[in-house]
Design a protein around this motif. Structure first.
Motif, short mmCIF file in Angstrom:
data_model
loop_
_atom_site.label_atom_id
_atom_site.label_comp_id
_atom_site.label_asym_id
_atom_site.label_seq_id
_atom_site.Cartn_x
_atom_site.Cartn_y
_atom_site.Cartn_z
N GLU A 115 0.81 -1.22 0.00
CA GLU A 115 0.00 0.00 0.00
C GLU A 115 0.85 1.27 0.00
N ASN A 116 2.13 1.15 0.38
CA ASN A 116 2.99 2.32 0.51
C ASN A 116 4.35 2.08 -0.15
N PRO A 117 4.38 1.90 -1.48
CA PRO A 117 5.66 1.65 -2.15
C PRO A 117 6.54 2.89 -2.13
N PRO A 118 7.83 2.73 -2.41
CA PRO A 118 8.71 3.91 -2.47
C PRO A 118 8.25 4.89 -3.55
N GLN A 119 8.65 6.13 -3.40
CA GLN A 119 8.28 7.15 -4.38
C GLN A 119 8.80 6.77 -5.76
N GLY A 120 7.93 6.86 -6.76
CA GLY A 120 8.31 6.50 -8.12
C GLY A 120 8.11 5.04 -8.45
N TRP A 121 7.54 4.28 -7.52
CA TRP A 121 7.32 2.85 -7.74
C TRP A 121 5.83 2.53 -7.57
N ARG A 122 5.40 1.47 -8.25
CA ARG A 122 4.09 0.90 -8.01
C ARG A 122 4.29 -0.54 -7.54
N ALA A 123 3.37 -1.04 -6.76
CA ALA A 123 3.53 -2.36 -6.15
C ALA A 123 2.33 -3.25 -6.43
N SER A 124 2.59 -4.54 -6.53
CA SER A 124 1.54 -5.54 -6.67
C SER A 124 1.88 -6.72 -5.78
N THR A 125 0.92 -7.61 -5.59
CA THR A 125 1.16 -8.77 -4.73
C THR A 125 0.71 -10.05 -5.41
N LEU A 126 1.35 -11.14 -5.02
CA LEU A 126 0.95 -12.48 -5.45
C LEU A 126 0.97 -13.37 -4.21
N SER A 127 -0.21 -13.87 -3.84
CA SER A 127 -0.33 -14.69 -2.63
C SER A 127 0.07 -16.14 -2.92
N THR A 128 0.92 -16.70 -2.04
CA THR A 128 1.40 -18.07 -2.24
C THR A 128 0.97 -19.01 -1.13
N HIS A 129 0.12 -18.55 -0.24
CA HIS A 129 -0.22 -19.35 0.94
C HIS A 129 -1.68 -19.17 1.29
N CYS A 130 -2.26 -20.18 1.94
CA CYS A 130 -3.63 -20.08 2.44
C CYS A 130 -3.74 -20.91 3.71
N ASN A 131 -4.77 -20.66 4.47
CA ASN A 131 -5.04 -21.47 5.65
C ASN A 131 -5.67 -22.79 5.21
N GLY A 132 -5.55 -23.81 6.05
CA GLY A 132 -6.14 -25.10 5.71
C GLY A 132 -5.15 -26.24 5.86
N ASN A 133 -5.53 -27.41 5.34
CA ASN A 133 -4.68 -28.58 5.48
C ASN A 133 -3.54 -28.56 4.46
N VAL A 134 -2.69 -29.57 4.52
CA VAL A 134 -1.50 -29.62 3.67
C VAL A 134 -1.87 -29.64 2.19
N VAL A 135 -2.91 -30.40 1.85
CA VAL A 135 -3.32 -30.50 0.44
C VAL A 135 -3.78 -29.14 -0.08
N LYS A 136 -4.58 -28.46 0.72
CA LYS A 136 -5.09 -27.15 0.30
C LYS A 136 -3.94 -26.16 0.12
N LYS A 137 -2.97 -26.19 1.03
CA LYS A 137 -1.83 -25.29 0.93
C LYS A 137 -0.98 -25.61 -0.30
#
Length: 356
Positions: free
Chosen positions: A39-61
């Motif tokens: 939400e607060n990247p350095p000046q002159g930059w834009r930021a995005s995210t990629l989620s690699t984790h979730c709650n749940g059991n081993v299979v779901k993760k």
């Protein structure tokens, strides 16, 4: 429509871009850091995210991880979507090995500079468990395209000897939580008029044995025998509690600020930490903190108690409840974690990564 990570609203076509990869939507300090930096990247930059984790059991993760890795490869293969820097947030153990695949793909397939940001307070001991592990990790990090970031000078001294050159990146304070000294003074004066002199002890953390919820409850019950007008607010916990103990589950950022503002002292009895976000957040609110000496060095205003020595904890907690310290020094100790300082530091780190 091609996959595209969630992007910060401050967008401009001529800005450089950073993609944060990690546990974006799960509970814990690492996700909080990712959200604040996104939400607060350095000046002159834009930021995005990629989620690699979730709650749940081993299979779901596992399924979540596999889907995320496929999406990551698609993003980097598209020149219009490819970020200038990939900022990878990792802990130890399987978190490292999963993120290592992200790292190798980015630098070997597309020559994209990467920051490997180590958050775990367990990373050093995990390395020491297997000498071959250190060799493999050094092989992954040994590239001019890789910048390794750690949480403090303490971790720089410990991990730098094992994995080579590292840079320090303090965790940021959420601007929604931070308050000024003037606000703190006004809050104290207001509270003196409104509250019934019951002291509030706060313990915050995800529901994990390493956080020490059970220890905090035992400590509270002992102290309550000597100071009757106290209560304990405890978050992230679903076990048995007791009288004058409020188990609040996981709380929102707005509720977190309210809890920090209304508390008289914060307990952090964790078995290990990298750089606990809750301590930083408490300092920014002028809230006294007692933490375990298992935690790496903390600012001078933080009171440190011996591990699981409940007598030492009891003595120090009673002392703070009876003689609260001044909030001015506490707030001052949060200065390195102020958002603008952290943003400027990341600007330098990203710029250096691009210039290698």
């Amino acid at each position: 429509m091609p996959p595209y990570p969630r992007t910060c609203a401050h967008y401009s076509a001529n800005m450089q871009s950073v993609l944060h990869v990690g546990p974006v939507n799960t509970e814990g300090g690492m996700a909080t850091v990712i959200r604040i930096l996104h939400e607060n990247p350095p000046q002159g930059w834009r930021a995005s995210t990629l989620s690699t984790h979730c709650n749940g059991n081993v299979v779901k993760k596992y399924l979540k991880w596999r889907k995320s890795f496929i999406e990551f490869k698609k993003v980097l293969s598209n020149t219009q979507l490819r970020p200038d820097v990939v900022h990878i947030h990792c802990a130890s153990d399987w978190s490292w090995w999963r993120k290592r695949r992200i790292l190798k793909y980015a630098i070997n397939k597309h020559s994209v500079p990467c920051v490997m940001h180590i958050h775990s307070g367990k990373f050093s001991t995990w390395l020491d468990e297997n000498p071959k592990r250190i060799i493999r990790i050094n092989e992954a990090l040994d590239s001019p395209l890789v910048t390794t970031a750690v949480l403090s000078d303490y971790w720089k001294g410990i991990l730098g000897e094992k994995i080579g050159e590292v840079v320090v990146a303090d965790n940021p304070i959420d601007p929604r939580i931070m308050i000024t000294k003037g606000e703190k003074t006004a809050n104290v004066e207001r509270d003196e008029l409104l509250k019934d002199n019951t002291k509030t002890i706060l313990m915050m953390g995800r529901n994990d044995p390493i956080k020490g919820h059970a220890f905090a409850i035992e400590l509270f019950q002992r102290v309550r025998k000597k100071i009757a007008k106290i209560k304990l607010n405890i978050t992230g916990y679903d076990g048995e509690t007791g009288e004058a103990i409020n188990s609040l589950g996981w709380v929102s950022e707005d509720n977190k600020r309210a809890l920090l503002e209304s508390a008289d002292v914060l307990l952090v009895p964790s078995k290990y930490e990298g750089q606990p976000m809750v301590i930083i957040e408490a300092l920014s609110c002028g809230l006294p903190v007692i933490c375990s000496d298992n935690i790496p060095p903390t600012p001078s205003s933080v009171v440190r108690a011996r591990g699981n020595d409940i007598d030492d904890w009891e003595s120090k907690l009673i002392n703070i409840l009876n003689e609260p310290p001044s909030s001015n020094q506490i707030i001052s100790d949060s200065q390195p974690h102020q958002l603008e300082n952290v943003r400027n530091n990341w600007l330098q780190i990203y710029s250096t990564a691009l210039s290698k």
